[in-house]
Design a protein around this motif. Structure first.
Motif, PDB file in Angstrom:
ATOM      1  N   GLY A  65      -8.180   5.710   0.249  1.00  0.00           N
ATOM      2  CA  GLY A  65      -8.822   5.872   1.547  1.00  0.00           C
ATOM      3  C   GLY A  65      -8.154   6.956   2.355  1.00  0.00           C
TER       4      GLY A  65
ATOM      5  N   ASP B 175       0.833  -1.198   0.000  1.00  0.00           N
ATOM      6  CA  ASP B 175       0.000   0.000   0.000  1.00  0.00           C
ATOM      7  C   ASP B 175       0.873   1.255   0.000  1.00  0.00           C
ATOM      8  OD1 ASP B 175      -2.248  -1.550  -0.008  1.00  0.00           O
ATOM      9  OD2 ASP B 175      -2.647  -1.337   2.136  1.00  0.00           O
TER      10      ASP B 175
ATOM     11  N   GLU C  73      -3.579  -0.235  -2.285  1.00  0.00           N
ATOM     12  CA  GLU C  73      -4.450   0.885  -1.949  1.00  0.00           C
ATOM     13  C   GLU C  73      -3.609   2.115  -1.660  1.00  0.00           C
ATOM     14  OE1 GLU C  73      -6.789  -0.237   1.419  1.00  0.00           O
ATOM     15  OE2 GLU C  73      -7.602  -2.012   0.432  1.00  0.00           O
TER      16      GLU C  73
ATOM     17  N   PHE D 284      -4.751   3.725  -9.536  1.00  0.00           N
ATOM     18  CA  PHE D 284      -5.158   3.197  -8.236  1.00  0.00           C
ATOM     19  C   PHE D 284      -6.674   3.311  -8.103  1.00  0.00           C
ATOM     20  CE2 PHE D 284      -0.722   3.940  -7.512  1.00  0.00           C
ATOM     21  CZ  PHE D 284      -0.348   2.957  -6.630  1.00  0.00           C
TER      22      PHE D 284
ATOM     23  N   LYS E  64      -8.487   2.104  -5.256  1.00  0.00           N
ATOM     24  CA  LYS E  64      -8.901   2.293  -3.865  1.00  0.00           C
ATOM     25  C   LYS E  64      -8.061   3.390  -3.219  1.00  0.00           C
ATOM     26  CE  LYS E  64     -10.520  -2.389  -3.077  1.00  0.00           C
ATOM     27  NZ  LYS E  64     -10.384  -3.578  -2.232  1.00  0.00           N
TER      28      LYS E  64
ATOM     29  N   HIS F 117      -3.429   5.250   1.001  1.00  0.00           N
ATOM     30  CA  HIS F 117      -3.915   5.765   2.279  1.00  0.00           C
ATOM     31  C   HIS F 117      -3.407   7.190   2.437  1.00  0.00           C
ATOM     32  CE1 HIS F 117      -4.083   1.355   3.813  1.00  0.00           C
ATOM     33  NE2 HIS F 117      -5.062   1.642   2.981  1.00  0.00           N
TER      34      HIS F 117
END
Length: 161
Positions: free
Chosen positions: A145, A61, A115, A141, A143, A117
């Motif tokens: 979050g 990630d 992901e 990308f 995802k 972040h």
């Protein structure tokens, strides 16, 4: 309209013409019948619960930190390294390509993409965060979050019992 037939012309007429009052009331009734369902009806949406869920970070990630400066510029950090917009895009494309190649190529069944972040400072302008989101999605990308600080107290209702 009321009309008086016969009788004394000098006597005041005691009948009230209610037709304009009825007209106004009917118009108001129609307006309320039309507007009340619009105000009362809403689209059914189930909003997410606002409880803290621990982040399950995978080694692949991408961790980004974003903050705004007093001179109205944005700072973006890939882990602990400061990057500009072009470096962010280049690193994101290279990271995604390397991860896809590591898993056997784009047509590999069960391909798990990394992901993103994002940690955004509370005083960071939205354009800074939005720019990072756009850049990462443009790189491929899917995802993205946000990492937030949990509110004090238990993480969920289950811990209260």
């Amino acid at each position: 309209m009321g009309m008086s037939l016969g009788g004394d012309d000098d006597a005041p007429m005691s009948n009230i013409n209610t037709t304009p009052l009825v007209d106004v009331m009917l118009v108001l009734l129609i307006i309320f019948l039309i507007t009340v369902p619009v105000v009362v009806e809403t689209v059914p949406v189930k909003l997410p619960d606002t409880r803290y869920e621990p982040t399950r970070t995978q080694p692949e990630d991408v961790a980004l930190s974003v903050r705004g400066n007093s001179d109205n510029t944005c700072e973006v950090y890939w882990n602990l390294t400061r990057v500009n917009a072009q470096e962010l895009s280049n690193r994101a494309v290279a990271k995604l390509k390397a991860e896809i190649d590591r898993q056997g190529g784009p047509n590999t069944p069960g391909l798990v993409l990394p992901e993103v972040h994002i940690r955004g400072d509370v005083d960071t302008p939205y354009r800074c965060i939005g720019g990072v989101i756009y850049t990462m999605q443009e790189a491929g990308f899917a995802k993205v979050g946000f990492i937030s600080e949990p509110q004090p107290g238990p993480a969920s209702a289950d811990e209260n019992q």
